[in-house]
Write an enzyme that holds these catalytic residues in place. Sequence first.
Site, PDB file in Angstrom:
ATOM      1  N   THR A  36       0.878  -1.176   0.000  1.00  0.00           N
ATOM      2  CA  THR A  36       0.000   0.000   0.000  1.00  0.00           C
ATOM      3  C   THR A  36       0.910   1.220   0.000  1.00  0.00           C
ATOM      4  OG1 THR A  36       0.018   0.284   2.402  1.00  0.00           O
ATOM      5  CG2 THR A  36      -1.620  -1.271   1.497  1.00  0.00           C
ATOM      6  N   SER A  85      -2.316   1.639   9.570  1.00  0.00           N
ATOM      7  CA  SER A  85      -1.779   1.979  10.892  1.00  0.00           C
ATOM      8  C   SER A  85      -1.916   3.448  11.297  1.00  0.00           C
ATOM      9  CB  SER A  85      -0.297   1.581  10.943  1.00  0.00           C
ATOM     10  OG  SER A  85       0.463   2.457  10.135  1.00  0.00           O
ATOM     11  N   THR A 125      -1.200  -3.113  19.567  1.00  0.00           N
ATOM     12  CA  THR A 125      -0.813  -1.771  20.006  1.00  0.00           C
ATOM     13  C   THR A 125      -1.435  -1.423  21.355  1.00  0.00           C
ATOM     14  OG1 THR A 125      -1.258   0.567  19.524  1.00  0.00           O
ATOM     15  CG2 THR A 125      -2.698  -0.995  18.474  1.00  0.00           C
ATOM     16  N   ASP A 126      -0.770  -0.548  22.086  1.00  0.00           N
ATOM     17  CA  ASP A 126      -1.336  -0.076  23.361  1.00  0.00           C
ATOM     18  C   ASP A 126      -2.604   0.760  23.135  1.00  0.00           C
ATOM     19  OD1 ASP A 126      -0.168   2.230  22.300  1.00  0.00           O
ATOM     20  OD2 ASP A 126       0.824   2.832  24.159  1.00  0.00           O
ATOM     21  N   GLU A 127      -2.822   1.188  21.878  1.00  0.00           N
ATOM     22  CA  GLU A 127      -3.983   2.058  21.623  1.00  0.00           C
ATOM     23  C   GLU A 127      -5.309   1.335  21.847  1.00  0.00           C
ATOM     24  OE1 GLU A 127      -3.642   4.864  18.384  1.00  0.00           O
ATOM     25  OE2 GLU A 127      -1.470   4.693  18.386  1.00  0.00           O
ATOM     26  N   TYR A 150      -8.995   3.172  13.969  1.00  0.00           N
ATOM     27  CA  TYR A 150      -7.765   2.363  13.939  1.00  0.00           C
ATOM     28  C   TYR A 150      -7.689   1.451  15.150  1.00  0.00           C
ATOM     29  CZ  TYR A 150      -2.882   1.194  14.960  1.00  0.00           C
ATOM     30  OH  TYR A 150      -1.737   0.518  15.314  1.00  0.00           O
ATOM     31  N   SER A 153     -10.250  -1.287  15.270  1.00  0.00           N
ATOM     32  CA  SER A 153      -9.972  -2.413  14.366  1.00  0.00           C
ATOM     33  C   SER A 153      -8.878  -3.309  14.942  1.00  0.00           C
ATOM     34  CB  SER A 153      -9.602  -1.915  12.964  1.00  0.00           C
ATOM     35  OG  SER A 153      -8.342  -1.257  12.980  1.00  0.00           O
ATOM     36  N   LYS A 154      -7.881  -2.722  15.595  1.00  0.00           N
ATOM     37  CA  LYS A 154      -6.815  -3.532  16.205  1.00  0.00           C
ATOM     38  C   LYS A 154      -7.369  -4.325  17.395  1.00  0.00           C
ATOM     39  CE  LYS A 154      -2.941  -3.632  15.322  1.00  0.00           C
ATOM     40  NZ  LYS A 154      -2.165  -4.465  14.358  1.00  0.00           N
ATOM     41  N   ARG A 214       2.460  10.621  24.562  1.00  0.00           N
ATOM     42  CA  ARG A 214       2.686   9.287  24.026  1.00  0.00           C
ATOM     43  C   ARG A 214       3.917   8.707  24.726  1.00  0.00           C
ATOM     44  NH1 ARG A 214      -1.645  10.284  22.835  1.00  0.00           N
ATOM     45  NH2 ARG A 214      -2.746  10.101  20.830  1.00  0.00           N
TER      46      ARG A 214
HETATM   47  P1  NAD Z   1       3.052   0.714   8.503  1.00  0.00           P
HETATM   48  O1  NAD Z   1       1.797   1.421   8.112  1.00  0.00           O
HETATM   49  O2  NAD Z   1       4.360   1.422   8.385  1.00  0.00           O
HETATM   50  O3  NAD Z   1       3.189  -0.641   7.649  1.00  0.00           O
HETATM   51  C1  NAD Z   1       2.106  -1.476   7.391  1.00  0.00           C
HETATM   52  C2  NAD Z   1       2.508  -2.446   6.292  1.00  0.00           C
HETATM   53  O4  NAD Z   1       1.398  -3.334   6.060  1.00  0.00           O
HETATM   54  C3  NAD Z   1       2.810  -1.770   4.950  1.00  0.00           C
HETATM   55  O5  NAD Z   1       3.995  -2.309   4.400  1.00  0.00           O
HETATM   56  C4  NAD Z   1       1.611  -2.122   4.091  1.00  0.00           C
HETATM   57  O6  NAD Z   1       1.920  -2.206   2.696  1.00  0.00           O
HETATM   58  C5  NAD Z   1       1.204  -3.467   4.666  1.00  0.00           C
HETATM   59  N1  NAD Z   1      -0.207  -3.797   4.417  1.00  0.00           N
HETATM   60  C6  NAD Z   1      -1.293  -3.003   4.589  1.00  0.00           C
HETATM   61  N2  NAD Z   1      -2.414  -3.679   4.237  1.00  0.00           N
HETATM   62  C7  NAD Z   1      -2.023  -4.928   3.875  1.00  0.00           C
HETATM   63  C8  NAD Z   1      -2.715  -6.091   3.451  1.00  0.00           C
HETATM   64  N3  NAD Z   1      -4.049  -6.106   3.305  1.00  0.00           N
HETATM   65  N4  NAD Z   1      -2.003  -7.208   3.186  1.00  0.00           N
HETATM   66  C9  NAD Z   1      -0.637  -7.219   3.304  1.00  0.00           C
HETATM   67  N5  NAD Z   1       0.071  -6.134   3.691  1.00  0.00           N
HETATM   68  C10 NAD Z   1      -0.622  -5.012   3.974  1.00  0.00           C
HETATM   69  O7  NAD Z   1       2.806   0.216   9.991  1.00  0.00           O
HETATM   70  P2  NAD Z   1       3.860   0.029  11.180  1.00  0.00           P
HETATM   71  O8  NAD Z   1       3.982   1.309  11.912  1.00  0.00           O
HETATM   72  O9  NAD Z   1       5.066  -0.664  10.667  1.00  0.00           O
HETATM   73  O10 NAD Z   1       3.039  -0.972  12.119  1.00  0.00           O
HETATM   74  C11 NAD Z   1       3.174  -2.394  11.958  1.00  0.00           C
HETATM   75  C12 NAD Z   1       2.258  -3.081  12.952  1.00  0.00           C
HETATM   76  O11 NAD Z   1       2.605  -2.679  14.269  1.00  0.00           O
HETATM   77  C13 NAD Z   1       0.777  -2.718  12.788  1.00  0.00           C
HETATM   78  O12 NAD Z   1       0.024  -3.885  12.999  1.00  0.00           O
HETATM   79  C14 NAD Z   1       0.525  -1.685  13.869  1.00  0.00           C
HETATM   80  O13 NAD Z   1      -0.812  -1.725  14.291  1.00  0.00           O
HETATM   81  C15 NAD Z   1       1.469  -2.167  14.955  1.00  0.00           C
HETATM   82  N6  NAD Z   1       1.972  -1.130  15.877  1.00  0.00           N
HETATM   83  C16 NAD Z   1       2.503   0.033  15.393  1.00  0.00           C
HETATM   84  C17 NAD Z   1       3.014   0.974  16.292  1.00  0.00           C
HETATM   85  C18 NAD Z   1       3.658   2.247  15.805  1.00  0.00           C
HETATM   86  O14 NAD Z   1       4.025   3.092  16.629  1.00  0.00           O
HETATM   87  N7  NAD Z   1       3.868   2.439  14.516  1.00  0.00           N
HETATM   88  C19 NAD Z   1       2.973   0.718  17.667  1.00  0.00           C
HETATM   89  C20 NAD Z   1       2.427  -0.500  18.128  1.00  0.00           C
HETATM   90  C21 NAD Z   1       1.942  -1.415  17.213  1.00  0.00           C
HETATM   91  P1  TYD Z   2       0.936   9.663  15.467  1.00  0.00           P
HETATM   92  O1  TYD Z   2       2.372   9.649  15.099  1.00  0.00           O
HETATM   93  O2  TYD Z   2      -0.081   9.794  14.383  1.00  0.00           O
HETATM   94  O3  TYD Z   2       0.670   8.361  16.363  1.00  0.00           O
HETATM   95  P2  TYD Z   2      -0.650   7.924  17.222  1.00  0.00           P
HETATM   96  O4  TYD Z   2      -1.769   8.838  16.880  1.00  0.00           O
HETATM   97  O5  TYD Z   2      -0.900   6.534  16.736  1.00  0.00           O
HETATM   98  O6  TYD Z   2      -0.230   8.003  18.654  1.00  0.00           O
HETATM   99  O7  TYD Z   2       0.697  10.868  16.484  1.00  0.00           O
HETATM  100  C1  TYD Z   2       1.424  10.944  17.703  1.00  0.00           C
HETATM  101  C2  TYD Z   2       0.909  12.145  18.458  1.00  0.00           C
HETATM  102  O8  TYD Z   2       1.251  13.330  17.730  1.00  0.00           O
HETATM  103  C3  TYD Z   2      -0.600  12.168  18.594  1.00  0.00           C
HETATM  104  O9  TYD Z   2      -0.933  12.710  19.880  1.00  0.00           O
HETATM  105  C4  TYD Z   2      -1.065  13.110  17.515  1.00  0.00           C
HETATM  106  C5  TYD Z   2       0.086  14.094  17.404  1.00  0.00           C
HETATM  107  N1  TYD Z   2       0.321  14.664  16.051  1.00  0.00           N
HETATM  108  C6  TYD Z   2       0.407  16.062  15.894  1.00  0.00           C
HETATM  109  O10 TYD Z   2       0.287  16.843  16.863  1.00  0.00           O
HETATM  110  N2  TYD Z   2       0.631  16.545  14.644  1.00  0.00           N
HETATM  111  C7  TYD Z   2       0.762  15.736  13.556  1.00  0.00           C
HETATM  112  O11 TYD Z   2       0.927  16.247  12.412  1.00  0.00           O
HETATM  113  C8  TYD Z   2       0.679  14.316  13.739  1.00  0.00           C
HETATM  114  C9  TYD Z   2       0.818  13.381  12.574  1.00  0.00           C
HETATM  115  C10 TYD Z   2       0.466  13.834  15.021  1.00  0.00           C
END
Ligand code: NAD
Ligand code: TYD
Length: 339
Positions: A36, A85, A125-127, A150, A153-154, A214
């Site tokens: 994606t 995500s 995720t902790d969310e 989001y 769904s998680k 956060r």
């Molecule tokens: P990201 O958005 O960077 O990557 C998601 C990946 O999933 C992408 O490569 C995308 O192409 C792929 N994808 C999306 N839909 C798909 C599908 N239908 N089939 C196959 N691949 C698909 O996300 P991320 O930040 O790397 O997060 C990875 C995982 O960790 C997620 O499950 C997210 O919920 C979880 N997570 C993320 C955070 C964070 O801070 N980013 C924290 C805790 C948990």
């Molecule tokens: P984000 O990185 O989107 O992670 P999450 O919402 O999953 O915690 O956002 C982190 C925090 O930063 C959240 O409180 C929203 C805030 N934020 C801004 O203030 N400005 C921005 O442009 C973005 C993307 C996030």
Amino acid sequence: MNILLTGGAGFIGSNFINYFTAKHEKINVVNLDLLTYAGNLENLKDSESRKNYTFVKGSILDRKLIEELFEKFKFDHVINFAAESHVDRSILSSEPFYMTNVIGTTTLLDVAKKFGVERFLQVSTDEVYGSLGATGKFSETTPISPNSPYSASKAAADMAVMAFYHTHGFPAVITRCSNNYGPYQFPEKLIPLMIINALNGKKLPVYGDGMNVRDWIYVLDHAKAIELVLFKGKLGEIYNVGADSEKPNIEIVKLILSNLDKTEDLIEYVKDRPGHDRRYAIDSSKIEKELGWKPEISFDEGMKATINWYLENKTWWERILNKEYLTYYEEQYGKSLEG
Ligand code: NAD
Ligand code: TYD
């Protein structure tokens, strides 16, 4: 040993693959990713030529493809990173979130149950716990109370995973990590967005009063926690993962500006995110006590490394901003591997 890893072209999945395939040369990792907008194979340049790494383009919603992969590779484990995500995108349109995060996960569960696996690790995720007031932390027994499409769904996916464990004795385990930061994070999330905007002399949009909190963890520490839970986690258990680094958003934005020698007049307070969770803080004492995990990278170290990485990898993020990264797959792999 063969592992089906989904979503490995995203931020955390690619950091995990780059770390894990270098360390475990005898373990084969098959990365199933739909590519994606968030999937970027340029994140995996370090792993591309490794013999224990294979990329397959396709969706976790594609049951037929996943069955074919199971028949071919006879997976021992599944690690499900794949997800939509970004909270802001889920506010604009929730359907892709429910499709991939919920139906995609249940499709994977069904196929993994049919073929049999030793372990299915759901990266959550902790969310899912919702929002905290000024005090307290999320533990594994905190009731699930998600607020955004989001996180809803998680949470639904987590419940589906646990229902499989309870109903079928399916060998599942869940990790719930706090906010990650580090190399290869897509520049829609707070930290990379702010670094890149500051470097480009653009405004830094801070939602609301900037005091939402956060709890940050360096992505490699999360990768190591997943590795440990994969090998040693107890089936049917949930493990919180976090590095005890609570920060209000505005503090992070100011830290980035000062590290880049930029002035605070770039900060722009903008309209708050609807339903914006106020505070996350995670208690990770269970994984520390039971599995011996602990974070190795302090927030200061991790932020320095991250800011430097974005300074040194300008081409990586410029190719995202001008959308050139989207053609990398076809250039490198042609169409032949398409699922
Ligand atoms: P990201 O958005 O960077 O990557 C998601 C990946 O999933 C992408 O490569 C995308 O192409 C792929 N994808 C999306 N839909 C798909 C599908 N239908 N089939 C196959 N691949 C698909 O996300 P991320 O930040 O790397 O997060 C990875 C995982 O960790 C997620 O499950 C997210 O919920 C979880 N997570 C993320 C955070 C964070 O801070 N980013 C924290 C805790 C948990
Ligand atoms: P984000 O990185 O989107 O992670 P999450 O919402 O999953 O915690 O956002 C982190 C925090 O930063 C959240 O409180 C929203 C805030 N934020 C801004 O203030 N400005 C921005 O442009 C973005 C993307 C996030």
